[in-house]
Scaffold this motif. Structure first.
Motif, PDB file in Angstrom:
ATOM      1  N   ALA A  55       0.844  -1.204   0.000  1.00 40.81           N
ATOM      2  CA  ALA A  55       0.000   0.000   0.000  1.00 40.81           C
ATOM      3  C   ALA A  55       0.873   1.246   0.000  1.00 40.81           C
ATOM      4  O   ALA A  55       0.607   2.200  -0.745  1.00 40.81           O
ATOM      5  N   ARG A  56       1.914   1.253   0.819  1.00 37.03           N
ATOM      6  CA  ARG A  56       2.828   2.395   0.861  1.00 37.03           C
ATOM      7  C   ARG A  56       3.539   2.556  -0.490  1.00 37.03           C
ATOM      8  O   ARG A  56       3.662   3.655  -1.021  1.00 37.03           O
ATOM      9  N   PHE A  57       3.982   1.444  -1.059  1.00 36.86           N
ATOM     10  CA  PHE A  57       4.646   1.461  -2.365  1.00 36.86           C
ATOM     11  C   PHE A  57       3.717   2.028  -3.439  1.00 36.86           C
ATOM     12  O   PHE A  57       4.125   2.868  -4.241  1.00 36.86           O
ATOM     13  N   VAL A  94      -5.436  -3.603  -2.414  1.00 39.37           N
ATOM     14  CA  VAL A  94      -4.479  -2.806  -1.641  1.00 39.37           C
ATOM     15  C   VAL A  94      -3.904  -1.703  -2.525  1.00 39.37           C
ATOM     16  O   VAL A  94      -3.796  -0.543  -2.119  1.00 39.37           O
ATOM     17  N   PHE A  95      -3.544  -2.049  -3.774  1.00 41.93           N
ATOM     18  CA  PHE A  95      -3.031  -1.059  -4.716  1.00 41.93           C
ATOM     19  C   PHE A  95      -4.101  -0.015  -5.036  1.00 41.93           C
ATOM     20  O   PHE A  95      -3.824   1.181  -5.066  1.00 41.93           O
ATOM     21  N   PHE A 147       0.565  19.787  -0.360  1.00 42.93           N
ATOM     22  CA  PHE A 147       0.662  18.776  -1.409  1.00 42.93           C
ATOM     23  C   PHE A 147       1.072  17.456  -0.762  1.00 42.93           C
ATOM     24  O   PHE A 147       1.891  17.442   0.151  1.00 42.93           O
ATOM     25  N   PRO A 148       0.489  16.337  -1.196  1.00 49.17           N
ATOM     26  CA  PRO A 148       0.816  15.045  -0.579  1.00 49.17           C
ATOM     27  C   PRO A 148       2.317  14.755  -0.620  1.00 49.17           C
ATOM     28  O   PRO A 148       3.020  15.148  -1.544  1.00 49.17           O
ATOM     29  N   ARG A 149       2.787  14.061   0.418  1.00 47.61           N
ATOM     30  CA  ARG A 149       4.196  13.701   0.539  1.00 47.61           C
ATOM     31  C   ARG A 149       4.352  12.201   0.415  1.00 47.61           C
ATOM     32  O   ARG A 149       3.425  11.445   0.679  1.00 47.61           O
ATOM     33  N   PHE A 150       5.559  11.793   0.076  1.00 48.04           N
ATOM     34  CA  PHE A 150       5.860  10.370   0.023  1.00 48.04           C
ATOM     35  C   PHE A 150       5.790   9.789   1.427  1.00 48.04           C
ATOM     36  O   PHE A 150       6.180  10.435   2.395  1.00 48.04           O
ATOM     37  N   LYS A 151       5.311   8.563   1.525  1.00 46.11           N
ATOM     38  CA  LYS A 151       5.214   7.877   2.813  1.00 46.11           C
ATOM     39  C   LYS A 151       6.504   7.123   3.082  1.00 46.11           C
ATOM     40  O   LYS A 151       7.079   6.520   2.183  1.00 46.11           O
ATOM     41  N   LYS A 152       6.946   7.170   4.321  1.00 47.99           N
ATOM     42  CA  LYS A 152       8.137   6.431   4.741  1.00 47.99           C
ATOM     43  C   LYS A 152       7.708   5.331   5.701  1.00 47.99           C
ATOM     44  O   LYS A 152       6.749   5.491   6.459  1.00 47.99           O
ATOM     45  N   ARG A 153       8.423   4.251   5.680  1.00 48.60           N
ATOM     46  CA  ARG A 153       8.100   3.138   6.573  1.00 48.60           C
ATOM     47  C   ARG A 153       8.157   3.579   8.029  1.00 48.60           C
ATOM     48  O   ARG A 153       7.345   3.188   8.846  1.00 48.60           O
ATOM     49  N   SER A 154       9.118   4.432   8.359  1.00 50.60           N
ATOM     50  CA  SER A 154       9.308   4.840   9.753  1.00 50.60           C
ATOM     51  C   SER A 154       8.358   5.947  10.195  1.00 50.60           C
ATOM     52  O   SER A 154       8.131   6.106  11.387  1.00 50.60           O
ATOM     53  N   GLN A 206       1.823   1.494   9.850  1.00 50.26           N
ATOM     54  CA  GLN A 206       1.713   0.451   8.833  1.00 50.26           C
ATOM     55  C   GLN A 206       0.251   0.040   8.725  1.00 50.26           C
ATOM     56  O   GLN A 206      -0.304  -0.520   9.671  1.00 50.26           O
ATOM     57  N   SER A 207      -0.357   0.343   7.576  1.00 48.33           N
ATOM     58  CA  SER A 207      -1.776   0.027   7.415  1.00 48.33           C
ATOM     59  C   SER A 207      -2.119  -0.144   5.946  1.00 48.33           C
ATOM     60  O   SER A 207      -1.370   0.273   5.067  1.00 48.33           O
ATOM     61  N   PHE A 208      -3.274  -0.755   5.698  1.00 48.27           N
ATOM     62  CA  PHE A 208      -3.825  -0.868   4.358  1.00 48.27           C
ATOM     63  C   PHE A 208      -5.322  -1.054   4.501  1.00 48.27           C
ATOM     64  O   PHE A 208      -5.814  -1.374   5.576  1.00 48.27           O
ATOM     65  N   ARG A 209      -6.044  -0.796   3.403  1.00 49.01           N
ATOM     66  CA  ARG A 209      -7.488  -0.942   3.418  1.00 49.01           C
ATOM     67  C   ARG A 209      -7.907  -1.919   2.337  1.00 49.01           C
ATOM     68  O   ARG A 209      -7.279  -1.996   1.283  1.00 49.01           O
ATOM     69  N   ILE A 210      -8.975  -2.661   2.604  1.00 44.90           N
ATOM     70  CA  ILE A 210      -9.596  -3.508   1.590  1.00 44.90           C
ATOM     71  C   ILE A 210     -11.100  -3.326   1.670  1.00 44.90           C
ATOM     72  O   ILE A 210     -11.635  -2.971   2.720  1.00 44.90           O
ATOM     73  N   ARG A 211     -11.755  -3.550   0.540  1.00 44.75           N
ATOM     74  CA  ARG A 211     -13.216  -3.471   0.493  1.00 44.75           C
ATOM     75  C   ARG A 211     -13.781  -4.879   0.646  1.00 44.75           C
ATOM     76  O   ARG A 211     -13.121  -5.868   0.338  1.00 44.75           O
ATOM     77  N   ASN A 212     -15.011  -4.962   1.055  1.00 41.28           N
ATOM     78  CA  ASN A 212     -15.683  -6.248   1.199  1.00 41.28           C
ATOM     79  C   ASN A 212     -16.463  -6.537  -0.079  1.00 41.28           C
ATOM     80  O   ASN A 212     -17.642  -6.265  -0.175  1.00 41.28           O
TER      81      ASN A 212
END
Length: 180
Positions: free
Chosen positions: A30-32, A96-97, A124-131, A135-141
């Motif tokens: 998701a971060r990628f 996830v993508f 303006f949106p910034r790049f996400k860093k692991r640190s 750590q999260s992601f979303r999925i639909r049902n």
């Protein structure tokens, strides 16, 4: 006319070590995806500034389409069989993508909405860093053949949730509710 009910749940997962690695892989994907979609936007903005006639992907729908086009291209890499695209994209759930691209589209929309009226509420949106990020992601049902892709409780017991590609995950809370 039928009414639909959308409900959001938040549970504390109790995954095994193998499941935890899968969850981290999905969060990393998701971060990628968010970062790559943002890179595509920044590259398009730069090309537009240099005078090229190019459409900048801005809406969530545009984000999904541009990321999907990129992830299947040679620019994303080539697997051991010579097939172009992200070699590991089949290891995580496609949603996830998509949801990461939707998140970027929403951030860009919020940035655009705040900018004309002089508000500095959203940059303006910034790049996400692991640190730096949770750590999260979303999925639909999604449903397929009348069966839901996410099962809360059910046959596996009241303290479990079944997620696509991740399988049955134990959870801390009881999913059954009482009428008391």
């Amino acid at each position: 006319m039928t009414a639909k009910r959308h409900t959001t749940f938040r549970f504390t997962l109790l995954p095994t070590a193998a499941q935890e690695q899968l969850l981290l892989r999905h969060a990393g994907a998701a971060r990628f995806a968010f970062n790559q979609a943002l890179r595509l936007v920044k590259d398009a903005l730069e090309a537009k500034r240099s005078g090229e006639e190019i459409r900048v992907p801005w809406t969530p729908f545009d984000q999904i389409n541009s990321f999907n086009k990129w992830k299947c291209s040679k620019a994303a890499g080539v697997d051991e069989n010579g097939k172009p695209g992200l070699p590991w994209r089949g290891e995580v759930l496609q949603q996830v993508f998509e949801e990461a691209a939707v998140d970027l589209g929403r951030a860009l929309a919020h940035f655009s909405a705040c900018r004309p009226n002089g508000s500095r509420a959203a940059g303006f949106p910034r790049f996400k860093k692991r640190s730096d990020t949770r750590q999260s992601f979303r999925i639909r049902n999604k449903t397929s053949g009348g069966r839901s892709s996410v099962e809360v409780g059910g046959d596996a017991g009241p303290r479990s949730i079944r997620l696509p590609k991740l399988g049955l995950l134990p959870i801390r809370e009881d999913t059954l509710t009482s009428d008391n």
